[in-house]
Every structure is written in C-alpha cells, then in structure tokens.
Design an enzyme around this catalytic site. Structure first.
Site, PDB file in Angstrom:
ATOM      1  N   HIS A 556       0.857  -1.186   0.000  1.00 29.01           N
ATOM      2  CA  HIS A 556       0.000   0.000   0.000  1.00 29.01           C
ATOM      3  C   HIS A 556       0.895   1.239   0.000  1.00 29.01           C
ATOM      4  O   HIS A 556       2.115   1.143   0.112  1.00 29.01           O
ATOM      5  CB  HIS A 556      -0.889   0.011   1.242  1.00 29.01           C
ATOM      6  CG  HIS A 556      -0.120   0.128   2.525  1.00 29.01           C
ATOM      7  ND1 HIS A 556       0.608  -0.935   3.060  1.00 29.01           N
ATOM      8  CD2 HIS A 556       0.084   1.173   3.370  1.00 29.01           C
ATOM      9  CE1 HIS A 556       1.201  -0.546   4.166  1.00 29.01           C
ATOM     10  NE2 HIS A 556       0.907   0.728   4.377  1.00 29.01           N
ATOM     11  N   ASP A 558       0.923   5.322   1.834  1.00 31.74           N
ATOM     12  CA  ASP A 558       0.378   5.902   3.061  1.00 31.74           C
ATOM     13  C   ASP A 558      -0.521   7.113   2.844  1.00 31.74           C
ATOM     14  O   ASP A 558      -1.248   7.495   3.765  1.00 31.74           O
ATOM     15  CB  ASP A 558       1.516   6.283   4.018  1.00 31.74           C
ATOM     16  CG  ASP A 558       2.131   5.071   4.688  1.00 31.74           C
ATOM     17  OD1 ASP A 558       1.480   4.012   4.688  1.00 31.74           O
ATOM     18  OD2 ASP A 558       3.260   5.169   5.193  1.00 31.74           O
ATOM     19  N   HIS A 628       4.740  -0.012  -0.133  1.00 29.10           N
ATOM     20  CA  HIS A 628       5.468  -0.854   0.813  1.00 29.10           C
ATOM     21  C   HIS A 628       4.508  -1.796   1.521  1.00 29.10           C
ATOM     22  O   HIS A 628       3.293  -1.629   1.478  1.00 29.10           O
ATOM     23  CB  HIS A 628       6.203   0.011   1.841  1.00 29.10           C
ATOM     24  CG  HIS A 628       5.298   0.919   2.622  1.00 29.10           C
ATOM     25  ND1 HIS A 628       4.834   2.126   2.107  1.00 29.10           N
ATOM     26  CD2 HIS A 628       4.726   0.803   3.854  1.00 29.10           C
ATOM     27  CE1 HIS A 628       4.044   2.715   2.991  1.00 29.10           C
ATOM     28  NE2 HIS A 628       3.954   1.920   4.064  1.00 29.10           N
ATOM     29  N   ARG A 638       6.689  -9.245  16.506  1.00 30.30           N
ATOM     30  CA  ARG A 638       7.436  -8.141  15.900  1.00 30.30           C
ATOM     31  C   ARG A 638       6.838  -6.835  16.396  1.00 30.30           C
ATOM     32  O   ARG A 638       5.648  -6.586  16.221  1.00 30.30           O
ATOM     33  CB  ARG A 638       7.321  -8.239  14.383  1.00 30.30           C
ATOM     34  CG  ARG A 638       7.927  -7.098  13.564  1.00 30.30           C
ATOM     35  CD  ARG A 638       7.452  -7.299  12.132  1.00 30.30           C
ATOM     36  NE  ARG A 638       8.077  -6.435  11.150  1.00 30.30           N
ATOM     37  CZ  ARG A 638       7.631  -5.245  10.790  1.00 30.30           C
ATOM     38  NH1 ARG A 638       6.556  -4.736  11.390  1.00 30.30           N
ATOM     39  NH2 ARG A 638       8.240  -4.546   9.848  1.00 30.30           N
TER      40      ARG A 638
END
Length: 684
Positions: A556, A558, A628, A638
C-alpha cells in the site's frame, strides 16, 4: 486477509443437503471455513463452492424478480386533489408485494440473506477462493487449485507469494491459461477487443468491442436494479429514525439514486481495484470509430464518432474525424441522417438527470454528495492514429487520432535529503539510491538496546488487541494478532501508576527524536508535525502458519490509494492524503519473517527488503513513489513504533497535542523529565 471465525454466523456443523429455499451464502461460507480449519478439506471445498454459487444465485433471483415486477406492475402517476397520491402509493405497494411473492419460494425469508458487512467485503475481495485454493491443494486437485488461486489473485495482485504459487501450478499441471471464475464478461470482451485493435485486426476488434458494449448496457440495467435493495441510513440509527413521510422517502431514494448514478464507475472498475478505467464507456466508441473506418464502413465510423462526442462534445480530434467521415460519405449518404446511438443517448440523458436530482438534494435537503468526474478525457486510446488536418493532407493509411496523455504529477515541494542526523549515536545505513527509490533512508542506533527493552515492557503493559485498527485483532491477516497503543494512552497509564512513568515518557521522547531526525535528514523547510503515532506489535498465531501465502500487511501507500493495475496511486479519500512522511522504528529482531519491503507501483516487483532489529528506523515520503508492505510474521512477535507526519498543521495529531499538555503538566509538577535528552546538543 481472511475473516476471523468469530465474525461469521454459527455454521451448525457442515453444509446441509441442497433443496428447499436457497441456503444463505454467509452460513455456507462459515461452514466451509470451519471445515477447513478442522482438516475436512473435501467438506471445505464443497461448502465454499456452494457459498459462491449461493451468492450468484441470490443476485440472479433478485434481478429476475425485480425485472419481472417492474414489467408487471407499473408505477402510476399521482392524481389531483386529496387522495390523489393513493394511486401512486398503491402501485408501490403492489410492486413490493410482487417482489416478495416472487422471491420467497426460492430465497425464503428476506432476513436469511442479510450477511454482515465483513462477510460481504470478503466476497468482494474474493477471499473464499484463497481457502478454496489451499483446500484443493490438500485434495491434490491442482487444476481447480490453480483456477481458484488465479481468481483470488486477479482481485489481490499485491500478494506476491501467490504469484509463485501460480507459476508452480502452471509448471506442475501444464496449464498455460488460467480461468478467472469471477470475470466480468463485458470487461473481458473490451480487453480482448483492444488487444485485437492494437494488432490491427480490426474486424475481430469490432466484433468484441460491440459485444462489450452490449454487455455493458445489460450490466448497467442489472446494476440499476440491484441498487433498489436495502440502503444504509448513515446519519440515522434505524430505531430512532423520526423523519416524516417525505423526508424518509427522500433520504432512502437519494441513497438509491446515488448508487444508480455510480453504476458508471462500478462497471468500469476491475475486481479488487480502487479506481475505474478512465473514460471507459466513451473509449468503446473511440476505438470503434477508427476500426470501422479501417474496414471501410464509414457510416458506422461516423455513428460511433458522434456517439463519442455525446460525452466529449469539444474533443477537437474526434470532431475532425467526424468531419472527415462526412466528407467520405458526401454524395452517397446525408451525414445529418446518421445519429449517435440511441443507447448512448439514453444513458447520458438519464445520467445527467440523476446528477441534477442529486445536486438539488445536496443543496436543499442536506444530503451529502460530491459529483465525481465520470468521463475523464485523460483516459485516451494509446495509439498513433491521429486525424489529418484536412482531407487533402490524408496520409496513405487514412485518418489518425492525436491523443491527450495524462500529465505526470509534479512534486508540491523540492525534494532533498542528506541533512544532519542531529544525534551522534545515530548511524546512517542507506539512502534513496541505495534503497532503489525516492525519499528513503535507513538508520541504525536510533535507540539503544536498553531503551528497546524498556519500550517493550511498556508495550506489554498498555497494548490492547485491535487498538488502532478499529478493534479488529487481525485487520490485515487472520494469521497474526495485532496489538497497539498511542502516546497519550501510555502517558495516561504512567500518570495512573499502571506502568512506570519514566517508561511511558520514553515512548513520547523517542517519537519526538524520530520526528526531529526525519525533518532534518529530508531538509524540510517547514515544521513536520505528527499525524499519528502508534506502538504496534504483531504476533504469529500458532497453528496458522503452514503454507501461508499472504502478507502481514499488504502492499500500500500511506497517502493515496494504490491501484497496481493502472500503475497509479489515487490521492483521494479514504486515503490519508495529508500525510507527507512516514517512519518505522523497530524494537526487536527475535522473530521469523516480518521483513519490511518496498515495491514498484505494480505491487509485485520488490525494490528493497529490510530486516527489522532494535534501534533500526526506516523513513520515507508517504506517496505513491513508495509502495510498501510487511512480509508474514511466521514465528514470534514483531514490535515497532509507527509514525506518520504531515506538513499541514491542520492535520496535527490531536492525541499528540493532548500528550504535549500532559508533559507540560508533569514538568510543572516536578515529576522530572525523561533521562533521554531530546535536545540535540550533540548535533553533528
């Protein structure tokens, strides 16, 4: 990617035998998912196939009944005087009765087929085909698995792993051609027609483009009918809805009308895509007018040129073409007798009336509506056929069309990078060139190992599942659990003593440090403000990692809506168009998978891959130049601090402003600032 089982209705233990009223597709879907996770892959495939078939049959039944009742029960005009409206409302009631009487034998009670929004979204995104693909693999039905994977991929092109699966299927099964089981025929015919046109196979192009037009108008009629179903009253809770008769009718009808008006966009949008093919319907006539010329049918060429001009009456190129065709017909046919096609005239007349009514409603009734640009002329034929300036200057191969190409967007500011990092312990790793992109930087040692551990302890004490994702614990994939917290929440917990105040303030201070670094490195001439700050951890769920083919976070951008098919990123709502820069500050490395990746605009070609570790920060501009995503986290947890920034003070993060006030209050109470000095005294 996939819907959590908790959101699905109770399945009741497998698919019931077929017969009787149509089984609701959401119940069949739930049964299929339940069977899949229970290891019953044959049952899963059976239920999922039936769910897909049930959804198609539901639509077909509704269309058939609405079309039948529209023909059988005409709406009557109101008469004059008191009670004059009874004739009209009587016909409305008779049509409603007709529709219900027609639907109930096949569908049963209407309430049986009211699926949750999340389930409808799954079918829109073709999620059932992802389950089907994996079920068929387990059943060793590779051809069916390949077609299911291809169908899913056509609506989810950002899933890179499934591309490899498709290549494997082609190699293993020997299939070179895969079937999109949800293909829209008018789209397929249009694409095939354009391919023949590009190869100068004009007779085949005409056949397919004419068939595409016929399919388009048929689909338009279906779209209009489907809009006559239930609508959402976004500004009213149904139980508290107190509007009068005419306000209630107007509210509902305007939503129906907006839906019908948007059929133009719906029919031009490929599955899984955000934006439509620009100028889609007029382009059919544009291709056809030249194709008919090339096969010597000048009457049809002029007819199609005039049809195109209905949408763009000031298009100089097509006006010149029309004049050229009229010259070719001189002495044989009166050009004035050749009219634009009636179906194009009818659609455009209806579309303009819809637009007028919607504008009137918006002005007079407070109905929120903004008219999109449905016939964007930037969507032009990408060939070299441009019109001659006059008949006498005709080249040997006949008329050509000069095309207006869409201009590339210009940056709204000068792009720079390489400014000071402000803190001596921060280590530069890679710049944009080394990361194969624009406005990118990778840094290490932004925070220390001890600060990572302390921040992780804060995260463990304040994060809630689904925080920052509208309560959804698995917003991007059902194979991971997402938890998050904001700066203000951390400070609130610290002030209340639920976590150490020093640790809570650390979150605030390191995000400010990151903001300063980003503003300095990219040499921004104006202040960079926080748009949103989020501490987020994603945890791999045990038992759900085998043969994963999804991403932890799909590809996508931002601040715009990424459209890989069109190679565009549309800077329009619901994207956060005000975001200018983004940063991710990682807290740990003790997990498997989870690499951050940049791709090209196609959402497929990886340009850089970054392995997170404590203190590492990746920062980049937020636009379509930097698509990204995050690869699947297959083991462990994570954690990172995600930061989005804006240059527009109107879009400053409200919670950040409140957090600033809390910090000022704490300092006034002499509770002491953080041990981290956020003032860059050791500026390089």
């Amino acid at each position: 990617l996939l819907l959590p089982l908790l959101l699905l209705p109770a399945a009741g233990g497998g698919c019931a035998a077929e017969g009787g009223p149509l089984e609701p597709f959401d119940a069949l879907y739930a049964s299929g998912v339940e069977a899949y996770y229970g290891g019953d892959f044959a049952g899963a495939a059976r239920c999922l196939e039936r769910a897909l078939r049930s959804r198609r049959e539901l639509r077909a039944a509704r269309l058939r009944c609405r079309r039948l009742c529209r023909a059988q029960v005409r709406l009557e005009e109101p008469g004059p005087g008191t009670g004059g409206d009874l004739r009209f409302f009587g016909s409305v009631l008779r049509r409603a009765e007709c529709v219900r009487r027609c639907e109930e034998p096949r569908l049963g009670a209407v309430s049986r087929h009211r699926a949750a929004e999340e389930v409808r979204a799954d079918f829109q995104r073709r999620v059932p085909y992802s389950y089907l693909q994996r079920a068929y693999i387990q059943l060793n039905k590779l051809e069916e698995a390949a077609n299911a994977a291809h169908t899913f991929f056509m609506a989810n092109p950002e899933h890179m792993e499934i591309q490899q699966d498709l290549e494997n299927y082609k190699t293993t099964s020997g299939k070179a051609t895969l079937i999109d089981q949800e293909a829209r025929q008018h789209m397929e015919d249009y694409s095939a027609g354009v391919r023949h046109y590009d190869r100068e196979e004009y007779e085949l192009a005409i056949e397919l483009l004419e068939r595409a037009l016929q399919g388009y108008y048929s689909e338009d009629e279906d779209c209009q009918l489907m809009c006559e179903g239930p609508q959402r009253f976004e500004e009213h809770e149904h139980l508290d809805y107190k509007a009068g008769l005419y306000e209630a009718i107007a509210d509902h009808y305007m939503q129906v009308l907006a839906c019908k008006h948007d059929c133009v966009r719906e029919l031009a949008t490929r599955s899984g895509r955000i934006s439509p093919i620009e100028n889609f319907l007029p382009l059919h006539y544009d291709y056809l007018q030249f194709a008919y010329y090339r096969v010597g049918d000048y009457v049809k060429a002029l007819e199609c040129a005039k049809s195109y001009l209905l949408f763009h009456p000031d298009d100089e190129d097509v006006l010149e073409n029309a004049g050229y065709y009229e010259g070719l017909l001189e002495g044989t046919v009166d050009p004035a007798t050749i009219k634009p096609r009636k179906e194009a005239r009818a659609l455009l007349r209806r579309h303009k009336l819809e637009s007028h009514l919607l504008r009137v409603a918006a002005a007079g009734l407070g109905f929120a509506y903004t008219e999109p640009n449905y016939w964007n002329r930037y969507g032009a034929r990408q060939d070299e056929h441009s019109v001659p300036s006059s008949i006498s200057s005709e080249p040997e191969d006949g008329p050509r069309l000069s095309l207006t190409k869409k201009p590339m967007p210009k940056p709204d500011r000068e792009l720079k990078e390489g400014g000071p990092l402000l803190y001596s312990d921060v280590k530069f790793v890679y710049n944009s060139q080394q990361l194969n992109g624009t406005q990118r930087v990778l840094l290490d040692n932004v925070i220390s190992e001890e600060q990572c551990r302390e921040l992780h302890r804060v995260a463990s004490g304040i994060m809630l599942a689904g925080d920052g994702y509208r309560g959804k614990t698995s917003p991007h994939t059902p194979n991971e659990r997402f938890e998050g917290a904001t700066v203000l929440k951390a400070l609130k917990y610290g002030y209340e003593g639920r976590v150490p105040l020093k640790s809570a303030r650390l979150f605030y201070d390191i995000s400010e440090k990151a903001r300063r670094i980003v503003q300095s490195y990219f040499q921004l001439n104006s202040t960079l403000y926080f748009s949103y700050t989020h501490l987020v951890c994603r945890t791999a769920l045990s038992g759900q990692q085998e043969r994963r083919n999804d991403l932890s976070h799909p590809i996508h951008a931002d601040n715009c809506l990424l459209d890989p098919e069109a190679n565009e990123c549309w800077k329009e709502p619901p994207a956060y168009t005000f975001r200018d820069y983004s940063a991710l500050l990682y807290m740990n490395a003790d997990f498997e998978g989870g690499e951050f990746i940049f791709t090209e605009m196609d959402a497929k070609t990886v340009t850089a891959s970054i392995k997170p570790k404590c203190g590492r920060m990746i920062s980049f501009s937020s636009g379509g130049e930097n698509p990204h995503g995050v690869k699947a986290v297959t083991k462990g947890q994570r954690c990172a601090v995600a930061l989005w920034f804006t240059l527009d003070p109107l879009y400053r993060e409200l919670e950040r402003i409140q957090a600033d006030e809390v910090i000022a209050m704490l300092d006034q109470e002499h509770l002491g600032p953080s041990e981290m000095n956020i003032n860059p005294k050791d500026e390089l």
